[in-house]
Motif scaffolding. Sequence first.
Motif, PDB file in Angstrom:
ATOM      1  N   CYS A  92     169.913  32.694  77.443  1.00 34.77           N
ATOM      2  CA  CYS A  92     170.935  32.777  76.190  1.00 34.77           C
ATOM      3  C   CYS A  92     172.348  32.878  76.634  1.00 34.77           C
ATOM      4  CB  CYS A  92     170.595  33.993  75.361  1.00 34.77           C
ATOM      5  SG  CYS A  92     170.737  35.457  76.113  1.00 34.77           S
ATOM      6  N   GLY A  93     172.722  32.795  77.886  1.00 40.60           N
ATOM      7  CA  GLY A  93     173.928  32.896  78.305  1.00 40.60           C
ATOM      8  C   GLY A  93     174.369  33.997  78.538  1.00 40.60           C
ATOM      9  N   VAL A  94     173.490  35.215  78.620  1.00 39.60           N
ATOM     10  CA  VAL A  94     174.059  36.622  78.657  1.00 39.60           C
ATOM     11  C   VAL A  94     173.152  37.169  79.875  1.00 39.60           C
ATOM     12  CG1 VAL A  94     174.491  38.816  77.516  1.00 39.60           C
ATOM     13  CG2 VAL A  94     174.743  36.751  76.335  1.00 39.60           C
ATOM     14  N   SER A  95     173.769  37.786  80.584  1.00 38.86           N
ATOM     15  CA  SER A  95     173.160  38.568  81.720  1.00 38.86           C
ATOM     16  C   SER A  95     173.458  40.313  81.794  1.00 38.86           C
ATOM     17  CB  SER A  95     173.452  37.990  82.897  1.00 38.86           C
ATOM     18  OG  SER A  95     172.609  38.496  84.323  1.00 38.86           O
ATOM     19  N   ALA A  96     172.897  40.980  82.615  1.00 39.52           N
ATOM     20  CA  ALA A  96     173.062  42.215  82.521  1.00 39.52           C
ATOM     21  C   ALA A  96     172.989  42.785  84.155  1.00 39.52           C
ATOM     22  CB  ALA A  96     172.083  42.830  81.727  1.00 39.52           C
ATOM     23  N   THR A  97     173.778  43.923  84.188  1.00 36.39           N
ATOM     24  CA  THR A  97     173.899  44.505  85.552  1.00 36.39           C
ATOM     25  C   THR A  97     173.750  46.024  85.666  1.00 36.39           C
ATOM     26  OG1 THR A  97     174.980  42.702  86.771  1.00 36.39           O
ATOM     27  CG2 THR A  97     175.369  44.763  87.588  1.00 36.39           C
ATOM     28  N   SER A  98     173.092  46.559  86.399  1.00 39.06           N
ATOM     29  CA  SER A  98     172.976  48.094  86.513  1.00 39.06           C
ATOM     30  C   SER A  98     173.801  48.541  87.895  1.00 39.06           C
ATOM     31  CB  SER A  98     171.555  48.393  86.589  1.00 39.06           C
ATOM     32  OG  SER A  98     171.565  50.011  86.806  1.00 39.06           O
ATOM     33  N   VAL A  99     174.857  49.308  87.362  1.00 40.87           N
ATOM     34  CA  VAL A  99     175.906  49.855  88.600  1.00 40.87           C
ATOM     35  C   VAL A  99     175.396  51.358  89.022  1.00 40.87           C
ATOM     36  CG1 VAL A  99     178.082  50.238  89.096  1.00 40.87           C
ATOM     37  CG2 VAL A  99     177.600  48.290  87.569  1.00 40.87           C
ATOM     38  N   HIS A 100     175.492  51.417  90.208  1.00 46.06           N
ATOM     39  CA  HIS A 100     175.313  52.850  90.857  1.00 46.06           C
ATOM     40  C   HIS A 100     176.045  53.039  91.673  1.00 46.06           C
ATOM     41  CE1 HIS A 100     171.135  52.325  89.351  1.00 46.06           C
ATOM     42  NE2 HIS A 100     171.119  51.262  89.316  1.00 46.06           N
ATOM     43  N   PRO A 101     177.098  53.691  91.285  1.00 49.26           N
ATOM     44  CA  PRO A 101     178.435  54.405  92.056  1.00 49.26           C
ATOM     45  C   PRO A 101     177.429  55.444  92.870  1.00 49.26           C
ATOM     46  CG  PRO A 101     179.013  54.116  89.736  1.00 49.26           C
ATOM     47  CD  PRO A 101     177.483  54.188  89.817  1.00 49.26           C
ATOM     48  N   GLY A 102     178.525  55.727  94.070  1.00 54.45           N
ATOM     49  CA  GLY A 102     178.083  57.002  94.759  1.00 54.45           C
ATOM     50  C   GLY A 102     179.069  57.893  94.440  1.00 54.45           C
ATOM     51  N   GLY A 103     179.876  58.683  95.401  1.00 55.49           N
ATOM     52  CA  GLY A 103     180.963  59.583  95.004  1.00 55.49           C
ATOM     53  C   GLY A 103     182.210  58.964  94.789  1.00 55.49           C
ATOM     54  N   ILE A 104     182.589  58.618  93.452  1.00 56.65           N
ATOM     55  CA  ILE A 104     183.876  58.271  93.335  1.00 56.65           C
ATOM     56  C   ILE A 104     185.010  58.812  92.783  1.00 56.65           C
ATOM     57  CG2 ILE A 104     185.068  56.237  91.817  1.00 56.65           C
ATOM     58  CD1 ILE A 104     182.498  55.293  93.529  1.00 56.65           C
ATOM     59  N   LYS A 105     186.172  58.901  93.266  1.00 58.73           N
ATOM     60  CA  LYS A 105     187.331  59.826  93.190  1.00 58.73           C
ATOM     61  C   LYS A 105     187.883  59.768  91.805  1.00 58.73           C
ATOM     62  CE  LYS A 105     188.679  59.753  98.168  1.00 58.73           C
ATOM     63  NZ  LYS A 105     189.635  59.292  99.028  1.00 58.73           N
ATOM     64  N   THR A 106     186.997  60.480  90.726  1.00 51.30           N
ATOM     65  CA  THR A 106     187.380  60.375  89.573  1.00 51.30           C
ATOM     66  C   THR A 106     187.434  61.786  89.021  1.00 51.30           C
ATOM     67  OG1 THR A 106     185.297  60.016  88.398  1.00 51.30           O
ATOM     68  CG2 THR A 106     186.494  58.121  89.151  1.00 51.30           C
ATOM     69  N   ASN A 107     187.673  62.045  87.788  1.00 48.94           N
ATOM     70  CA  ASN A 107     187.819  63.484  87.290  1.00 48.94           C
ATOM     71  C   ASN A 107     186.179  63.783  86.516  1.00 48.94           C
ATOM     72  OD1 ASN A 107     187.844  62.027  84.968  1.00 48.94           O
ATOM     73  ND2 ASN A 107     189.525  63.112  84.141  1.00 48.94           N
ATOM     74  N   ILE A 108     185.219  62.899  86.778  1.00 44.86           N
ATOM     75  CA  ILE A 108     183.962  63.257  85.971  1.00 44.86           C
ATOM     76  C   ILE A 108     183.305  64.655  86.554  1.00 44.86           C
ATOM     77  CG2 ILE A 108     182.792  62.035  87.897  1.00 44.86           C
ATOM     78  CD1 ILE A 108     180.692  61.314  85.288  1.00 44.86           C
ATOM     79  N   ALA A 109     183.560  65.081  87.826  1.00 48.85           N
ATOM     80  CA  ALA A 109     182.943  66.360  88.472  1.00 48.85           C
ATOM     81  C   ALA A 109     183.723  67.422  87.525  1.00 48.85           C
ATOM     82  CB  ALA A 109     182.957  66.275  89.611  1.00 48.85           C
ATOM     83  N   ARG A 110     185.189  67.475  87.962  1.00 46.94           N
ATOM     84  CA  ARG A 110     185.967  68.311  87.399  1.00 46.94           C
ATOM     85  C   ARG A 110     185.868  68.668  85.817  1.00 46.94           C
ATOM     86  NH1 ARG A 110     191.812  67.298  89.597  1.00 46.94           N
ATOM     87  NH2 ARG A 110     190.531  65.996  90.874  1.00 46.94           N
ATOM     88  N   ALA A 111     185.639  67.609  85.002  1.00 47.42           N
ATOM     89  CA  ALA A 111     185.650  67.556  83.557  1.00 47.42           C
ATOM     90  C   ALA A 111     184.115  68.038  83.281  1.00 47.42           C
ATOM     91  CB  ALA A 111     185.800  66.288  83.014  1.00 47.42           C
ATOM     92  N   GLY A 112     183.035  67.950  84.144  1.00 44.69           N
ATOM     93  CA  GLY A 112     181.707  68.150  83.803  1.00 44.69           C
ATOM     94  C   GLY A 112     181.702  69.709  83.288  1.00 44.69           C
TER      95      GLY A 112
END
Length: 276
Positions: free
Chosen positions: A178-198
């Motif tokens: 249909c002209g649409v695709s999908a991708t699953s993204v698997h980041p390792g340790g990325i320097k963002t605030n997700i851990a600090r805000a968890g």
Amino acid sequence: MKSFTDKVAAITGAGSGMGRTLAQSLARRGCHLALSDVNEQGLAETAALLQGSAVEVTTQRVDVADREAIYAWADQVVRDHGKVNLIFNNAGVGLGATVEGMRLEDFEWLMNINFWGVVHGTRAFLPHLKAAGEGHVVNTSSVFGLIGVPSQSAYNAAKFAVRGFTESLRQELDILRCGVSATSVHPGGIKTNIARAGRVDPSIATLGADPKSANLKFEKNFITSAESAAETILRGVAKDKRRVLVGPDAYMIDLMVRLLPALYQRLTVAVTRKHI
């Protein structure tokens, strides 16, 4: 999607971290942006960073756990931009807790954002991507969608679910052509605030971790910048990859799970026991 020029991308969790750097990377490629976040101040800061770029940018406060809000936003994006080609279901939160000690309210909070937010975002935008004739669904899982670790049962559950959901979606889209695709993204340790805000539950003390400092110690393992992560993700989307690993630690973990699917668990237990 070989080119992002004059496309329209919607991004959740755009008020910080990878969501912000994805927006900046896409703007440099000439992609128009519809940005959302539950944090209005962070969202405004992202929009301010994009001022002067030659693309149209719209913002909307959206709680991805709110199904009706996401569907309303998807419709609004099309009204504002005329179309939408990409949805980056990027918003996410963290939670450290044991299975036994975890509060059900915290488990539901994480699943509503990390899993149901992805489901709602995918389903709300998919008809619009099909209508545009060219589209891509980009769902953020994690290396913890490849490997299970102590104290991360809720996060593991959500990210494994995102991976399975997205892989199934990709196969359906391949069949439909249909002209649409999908991708699953698997980041390792990325320097963002997700851990600090968890959130951190006191129950992790039984595993040898200090609830007061666990997030900061965990964050020390983050080795990949958010800017580098965004570039890796966009290159993967341009190549129509089914799975995108982000960071050298993601490649190492993926290889370990493939080679030692059962033994890695014993090694993790041994290390945790030694720490205790």
